[in-house]
Scaffold this active site. Structure first.
Site, PDB file in Angstrom:
ATOM      1  N   HIS A   1       2.554  -2.843  -0.459  1.00 28.43           N
ATOM      2  CA  HIS A   1       1.940  -3.687   0.688  1.00 28.43           C
ATOM      3  C   HIS A   1       0.193  -2.624  -0.146  1.00 28.43           C
ATOM      4  O   HIS A   1       0.373  -1.628   0.626  1.00 28.43           O
ATOM      5  CB  HIS A   1       0.867  -3.132   2.014  1.00 28.43           C
ATOM      6  CG  HIS A   1      -0.195  -3.521   2.535  1.00 28.43           C
ATOM      7  ND1 HIS A   1      -0.405  -4.781   2.736  1.00 28.43           N
ATOM      8  CD2 HIS A   1      -0.849  -3.663   3.471  1.00 28.43           C
ATOM      9  CE1 HIS A   1      -1.223  -5.184   3.264  1.00 28.43           C
ATOM     10  NE2 HIS A   1      -1.901  -3.962   3.796  1.00 28.43           N
TER      11      HIS A   1
ATOM     12  N   SER B   1      -5.974  -4.875   1.261  1.00 26.15           N
ATOM     13  CA  SER B   1      -5.795  -5.296   2.615  1.00 26.15           C
ATOM     14  C   SER B   1      -7.164  -6.385   3.147  1.00 26.15           C
ATOM     15  O   SER B   1      -7.118  -6.371   3.025  1.00 26.15           O
ATOM     16  CB  SER B   1      -4.861  -3.883   3.243  1.00 26.15           C
ATOM     17  OG  SER B   1      -4.748  -4.237   4.621  1.00 26.15           O
TER      18      SER B   1
ATOM     19  N   ASP C   1       4.283  -7.847  -0.815  1.00 26.03           N
ATOM     20  CA  ASP C   1       4.050  -7.836   0.285  1.00 26.03           C
ATOM     21  C   ASP C   1       4.594  -7.804   1.846  1.00 26.03           C
ATOM     22  O   ASP C   1       4.546  -9.276   2.015  1.00 26.03           O
ATOM     23  CB  ASP C   1       1.901  -8.127   0.086  1.00 26.03           C
ATOM     24  CG  ASP C   1       0.880  -7.996   1.133  1.00 26.03           C
ATOM     25  OD1 ASP C   1       1.455  -7.581   2.702  1.00 26.03           O
ATOM     26  OD2 ASP C   1       0.150  -7.233   1.033  1.00 26.03           O
TER      27      ASP C   1
END
Ligand code: CA
Length: 617
Positions: free
Chosen positions: A519, A206, A482
Site C-alpha cells: 500500500h 491512499s 494493495d
C-alpha cells in the site's frame, strides 16, 4: 497499541514512501520564472479571508527559505457531537521566497486528523520552489497540533474516528477540506505574490489518492494535474471488505486477544504467506516470459490458473505433518479456502458482490527487508505485542467502518468486548453493509456520497468530462498487492470511463499498476518512482507530453526473495535487484525483451496483452 500510535505508524509509512530515494529526473519540465513575495511573511497574519483565521506565519530557512502559514477554516463548536468538540479545517501552507508559479495541494492519509509539513507528496516540491499546502481533513487527532490547540478523539466513542458523529466533519473529511483549503491557499498565494498559481496540482496516496480522484469530479476546475496513488476512491465498500476478510480468517484463529476476539496473527504467520506467494508464482510468474518473482501478466493470472497451484501447495491430511502448516512448505486446506474467499471478494447471503475480486500477486508475503502494508499488514498483523490484534483492518478500519461509513454512525468504543474489533467480527453483510448507502435527516449524505469518486446514480458510468474540458490530466498508480484497495475495482472504474463523455480516457487519465508493491510503497517491488512521476505529470500538464512508460527502481542491493525454497531459484536470480523496470500505462504490461540484464529497464518493453482478462464483478 493506541489508536494514535498505530495511526502515526501508518502516516510514517506513507511519508517514508513519499520520500523514498528518488531517481534522477530524465526530462526537465518547463519551469516558470521565479516570483518573489510582495509582502512580508508576517503580513500574512493580517490578510482578510472568508471564514478563515491565520494562526501563525513564520519565516523558515529549510529546505529552502519560505513562509510557513498555519490556519483554520470554518472553526466551530459542534452541536451534533455529544462531546461538543471544536472542529475546523486546519491547514498549513508553505510559500517559498523564490516561487516557480506552481501550487500543490497534498492529499491526506488514513482518516486524516493531522497536519503534515507541506513539503510536497514527492518530497521535493517545496525545495523546487512550489507553494504547497496540506490540511487535516476537518478534525484533529491526538496529540493535536499545538498551533490549532484542539483534538477530536474520544476513545469511548470511536477514538480517532469519533468525528464521524458530526455530519459536517464527515463532509469535510470526504471532500470539503480539500476544496476549502485549495481555495483559501490560492487566495493567500495571490495576495502574497501578487499572482495566483500558474499551474495547480493535487498529489496524494491512499486516502490522498481518493482526494485526487474525488477532486477531479467535484472540483474539476481546481487542478490542472492530479496524481492519485493507491486511491481509496471506493472506500466504504473497501471498508466492508475489511470486515469480510477478517471474518474469513477468524475461524483459523486458535486463541483470543485481550478484547476476547479471534487473535489473527497466528492464522497466517509470515512463513505461510511465503508459501502462498510461492504457490501463486508457480502458476503465474512465467506467464510474462520471465521467472523473476514478478507477475507482469496479472490479467492472465486468473482463479482457473491459481487454484490448482494452491491445491498443489496444500498440506496432505495423510502426510507427515497432516493438515498442518510446518515451517513454510504447505498451507492448510482452511488457509487455502480463506484465501480463495478473500480474493473472490465479499458477498451477501444471496451471493451478491459487495465490492470486488482481487488480482493474485506475489507480494502477498512481507519480506523482512522490504516490508510494506500489503496483504499481511492489513489483514493479519501489523507489529505489536502478543495477544493484541494489530491488523490495520482491526485498528484504522475498525474505527472508520462503524463511525464514518455507517449511517447513522454506530458509536463504538475503541477497545473492550464490545469495541471496534467485535464490530468487525460481527458485521452482518445482509443488514449492515447496506448502511454505507443510507441517509437520515441528521446525516443527509451517505458514505458512498461523500467519500467516493463513483457516480452510482448514473449506472456506474464515470463522467470526467468537466475535468477533461478544463484541460486536467490525471495519473493514477496502484499496487497489485494493495492490502486494502483492489486493483480490479480500479481497473473496472478506469474501463467505465470508456463511453462516457470523455471518449478517450487515455487522453487525460493514465493508470499504472505495480506488481508486488504494498500500500503506497514497500514490498518486494520497484517502489521508487516519485521523481519520474513528478516529471511525468508536470510534463503532461505544462508541455502536453503524455506520459508513456515511467521508470521505477528497486533500491535494495539484494533480492528480498530467498534464493531457495519455497521459491524457484530463478526468482531471486532474475529479480530486479538494485535495478529498474518500466511501469506501463494500462492496459499495456511490462515484458522482458528476451536478452540483457533483468535489472535494467532498457531490456523491457511495454506491450498490449491482447485482450483484458480481468475478472469483473
Ligand atoms: Ca515474471
Amino acid at each position: 497499541m493506541s489508536r494514535a500510535t498505530n495511526k502515526s505508524i501508518c502516516q510514517t509509512m506513507f511519508l517514508s514512501t513519499a520520500s523514498v530515494l528518488l531517481l534522477a529526473v530524465a526530462a526537465l519540465a518547463f519551469v516558470p520564472a521565479p516570483a518573489a513575495a510582495s509582502m512580508t511573511c508576517g503580513d500574512v497574519m493580517n490578510l482578510s479571508l472568508p471564514n478563515t483565521q491565520i494562526l501563525s506565519a513564520t519565516e523558515v530557512t529549510t529546505p529552502v527559505p519560505h513562509c510557513n502559514v498555519v490556519g483554520v477554516i470554518d472553526k466551530r463548536t459542534s452541536a451534533q457531537d455529544p462531546d461538543h468538540f471544536t472542529y475546523g479545517i486546519g491547514f498549513e501552507l508553505n510559500l517559498p521566497d523564490s516561487w516557480n508559479g506552481r501550487f500543490e495541494m497534498m492529499g491526506g492519509g488514513g482518516t486524516d486528523g493531522s497536519l503534515r509539513n507541506p513539503l510536497g507528496s514527492a518530497g521535493t516540491e517545496l525545495s523546487q520552489g512550489w507553494a504547497v499546502a496540506s490540511d487535516d481533513g476537518g478534525h484533529e487527532d491526538a496529540p493535536g497540533n499545538p498551533t490549532l490547540g484542539w483534538i477530536d478523539d474520544d476513545n469511548n466513542a470511536g477514538g480517532a474516528a469519533h468525528f464521524g458523529v458530526d455530519e459536517q466533519a464527515r463532509i469535510d473529511y470526504g471532500y470539503n477540506g480539500i476544496g476549502q483549503t485549495t481555495q483559501v491557499s490560492k487566495q493567500i498565494i495571490e495576495d502574497y505574490y501578487g499572482n495566483g498559481p500558474q499551474y495547480s496540482y493535487l498529489w496524494g496516496c491512499s486516502n490522498g489518492g481518493r482526494d485526487g480522484m474525488v477532486a477531479s469530479q467535484r472540483f474539476p476546475d481546481y487542478f490542472d494535474g492530479v496524481v492519485a496513488g493507491n486511491p481509496g476512491f471506493d472506500l466504504p465498500r473497501a471498508a466492508v471488505t475489511e470486515a469480510w476478510n477478517e471474518q474469513q480468517l477468524a475461524p483459523l484463529a486458535t486463541s483470543t486477544d485481550i478484547n476476547g476476539q479471534p487473535f489473527l496473527p497466528d492464522t497466517f504467520p509470515p512463513q505461510d504467506l511465503e508459501v502462498a506467494s510461492a504457490a501463486i508464482l508457480s502458476a503465474c510468474d512465467g506467464l510474462d516470459g520471465l521467472v523473476d518473482g514478478i507477475i507482469d501478466n496479472y490479467t492472465a493470472c486468473t482463479d482457473d490458473v491459481v487454484y490448482p497451484a494452491l491445491d498443489a501447495y496444500t498440506c496432505s491430511p495423510t502426510g507427515a505433518h497432516g493438515n498442518t502448516p510446518h515451517g513454510g512448505t504447505c498451507l492448510t486446506a482452511a488457509q487455502v479456502s480463506a484465501l480463495k474467499r478473500i480474493y473472490a471478494g465479499p458477498v451477501n447471503s444471496h451471493g451478491r458482490p459487495l465490492y470486488s475480486s482481487w488480482y493474485w500477486d506475489a507480494g502477498i508475503w512481507d519480506p523482512p527487508t522490504a516490508f510494506g502494508a500489503g496483504f499481511g499488514a492489513w489483514n493479519v498483523s501489523f507489529f505489536g505485542p502478543p495477544n493484541v490484534n494489530t491488523a490495520i483492518n482491526l485498528t484504522l478500519g475498525a474505527g472508520a467502518l462503524p463511525m464514518i461509513f455507517t449511517t447513522p454512525p454506530v458509536v463504538t468504543p475503541v477497545s473492550g468486548p464490545n469495541g471496534q474489533e467485535a464490530f468487525m467480527f460481527h458485521y452482518n453483510f445482509d443488514t449492515d453493509a447496506p448502511k454505507i448507502f443510507a441517509t437520515t435527516s441528521e446525516y443527509p449524505e451517505s458514505a458512498m456520497d461523500f467519500m467516493t469518486a463513483i457516480d452510482f446514480m448514473d449506472g456506474k458510468r464515470v463522467d470526467l468530462s468537466p475535468f477533461a474540458n478544463h484541460g486536467g490530466k490525471m495519473i493514477i498508480y496502484d499496487s497489485l498487492n494493495d492490502g486494502i484497495f483492489s486493483a480490479v475495482d480500479l481497473v473496472n472504474w478506469y474501463n467505465s470511463i470508456h463511453g462516457a463523455h470523455a471518449d478517450d480516457p487515455q487522453s487525460f487519465v493514465r493508470l499504472y499498476l505495480i506488481p508486488n508493491m504494498a500500500h503506497c510503497g514497500g514490498g518486494p517491488a520497484t517502489t521508487s518512482f516519485s521523481a519520474n512521476l513528478l516529471a511525468a505529470i508536470t510534463g503532461w500538464v505544462e508541455q502536453r507530453q503524455a506520459p508513456q512508460q515511467i521508470i521505477a527502481a528497486n533500491t535494495n542491493t539484494s533480492s528480498p526473495f530467498p534464493s531457495g525454497a519455497p521459491f524457484d531459484p530463478r526468482v531471486a536470480a532474475n529479480f530486479p535487484t538494485n535495478g529498474t523496470r518500466p511501469l506501463c500505462p494500462y492496459p499495456e504490461q511490462t515484458r522482458y525483451s528476451g536478452s540483457g540484464a533483468t535489472n535494467d529497464a532498457a531490456n523491457f518493453v511495454c506491450v498490449s496483452p491482447g485482450h483484458d482478462r480481468s475478472r469483473r464483478h
